[in-house]
Scaffold this motif. Structure first.
Motif, short mmCIF file in Angstrom:
data_model
loop_
_atom_site.label_atom_id
_atom_site.label_comp_id
_atom_site.label_asym_id
_atom_site.label_seq_id
_atom_site.Cartn_x
_atom_site.Cartn_y
_atom_site.Cartn_z
N GLN A 79 0.83 -1.19 0.00
CA GLN A 79 0.00 0.00 0.00
C GLN A 79 0.87 1.24 0.00
N VAL A 80 0.37 2.25 -0.67
CA VAL A 80 1.05 3.55 -0.73
C VAL A 80 0.07 4.63 -0.32
N HIS A 81 0.52 5.50 0.54
CA HIS A 81 -0.31 6.60 1.00
C HIS A 81 0.39 7.90 0.64
N LEU A 82 -0.31 8.75 -0.11
CA LEU A 82 0.25 10.02 -0.55
C LEU A 82 -0.53 11.17 0.09
N CYS A 138 4.32 16.52 -1.61
CA CYS A 138 3.61 15.25 -1.62
C CYS A 138 4.48 14.25 -0.88
N ALA A 139 4.03 13.88 0.30
CA ALA A 139 4.79 12.95 1.12
C ALA A 139 4.21 11.54 0.99
N GLY A 140 5.09 10.61 0.76
CA GLY A 140 4.65 9.23 0.61
C GLY A 140 4.96 8.41 1.85
N SER A 141 4.08 7.47 2.12
CA SER A 141 4.31 6.54 3.22
C SER A 141 3.70 5.19 2.84
N GLY A 142 4.04 4.19 3.59
CA GLY A 142 3.52 2.86 3.30
C GLY A 142 4.64 1.87 3.06
N SER A 143 4.27 0.75 2.52
CA SER A 143 5.21 -0.35 2.41
C SER A 143 6.15 -0.23 1.22
N ASN A 187 14.19 11.74 -2.70
CA ASN A 187 13.89 10.34 -2.45
C ASN A 187 14.25 9.91 -1.02
N ALA A 188 15.20 10.58 -0.43
CA ALA A 188 15.53 10.27 0.96
C ALA A 188 14.37 10.59 1.88
N LYS A 189 13.58 11.58 1.49
CA LYS A 189 12.42 11.99 2.28
C LYS A 189 11.13 11.42 1.73
N ASN A 190 11.24 10.66 0.63
CA ASN A 190 10.05 10.08 0.01
C ASN A 190 9.01 11.16 -0.33
N GLY A 222 1.33 3.77 -18.41
CA GLY A 222 0.11 4.29 -19.03
C GLY A 222 -0.89 4.93 -18.12
N SER A 223 -0.67 4.92 -16.84
CA SER A 223 -1.67 5.51 -15.94
C SER A 223 -1.03 5.81 -14.58
N TYR A 224 -1.88 6.20 -13.66
CA TYR A 224 -1.46 6.47 -12.29
C TYR A 224 -2.26 5.56 -11.37
N ASP A 225 -1.58 4.94 -10.41
CA ASP A 225 -2.31 3.96 -9.61
C ASP A 225 -2.62 4.43 -8.19
N TYR A 226 -1.79 5.23 -7.58
CA TYR A 226 -2.07 5.75 -6.25
C TYR A 226 -2.11 7.28 -6.31
N TRP A 227 -3.11 7.84 -5.64
CA TRP A 227 -3.35 9.28 -5.66
C TRP A 227 -3.43 9.81 -4.23
#
Length: 118
Positions: free
Chosen positions: A1-4, A22-27, A75-78, A103-108
């Motif tokens: 899972q990705v959380h943005l 835009c900060a990312g978190s998750g696995s 990338n160090a800060k995701n 071709g697309s975007y999967d997590y928003w």
């Protein structure tokens, strides 16, 4: 899972600047993915704004923002950023970051509102 999670939006006057984050978190780290910024204005379809390669060395912009907006990433800060200069009223929209796959975007993210008066 990705959380943005986007942040940094607000109400500004024409000609002002804003920086969105835009900060990312998750696995899964964002560092191996192309990331993009898109926006949706009231009554309009969502449109592409900018994207950046996984390493940050390649960027691509919509013609409407080229020369005014700059996408970058740490990338160090995701985290992915969108520096917006010389804002115009037509830049008013909800801005989303998203992870790009073929071709697309999967997590928003949930989006952040940018309103430009003037």
């Amino acid at each position: 899972q990705v959380h943005l999670v986007e942040s940094g939006g607000g109400l500004v006057e024409a000609g002002d600047s804003l920086t969105l984050s835009c900060a990312g978190s998750g696995s899964t780290s964002l560092s191996t993915y192309v990331m993009g910024w898109l926006r949706q204005a009231p009554g309009k379809e969502r449109e592409f704004v900018a994207r950046i390669s996984s390493g940050g060395g390649s960027t691509y912009y919509a013609e409407s923002v080229k020369g005014r907006f700059t996408i970058s990433r740490d990338n160090a800060k995701n985290t992915v950023y969108l520096q917006m200069n010389s804002l115009k009223p037509e830049d008013t929209a909800v801005y989303y970051c998203a992870r790009r796959v073929v071709g697309s975007y999967d997590y928003w993210g949930q989006g952040t509102q940018v309103t430009v008066s003037g």
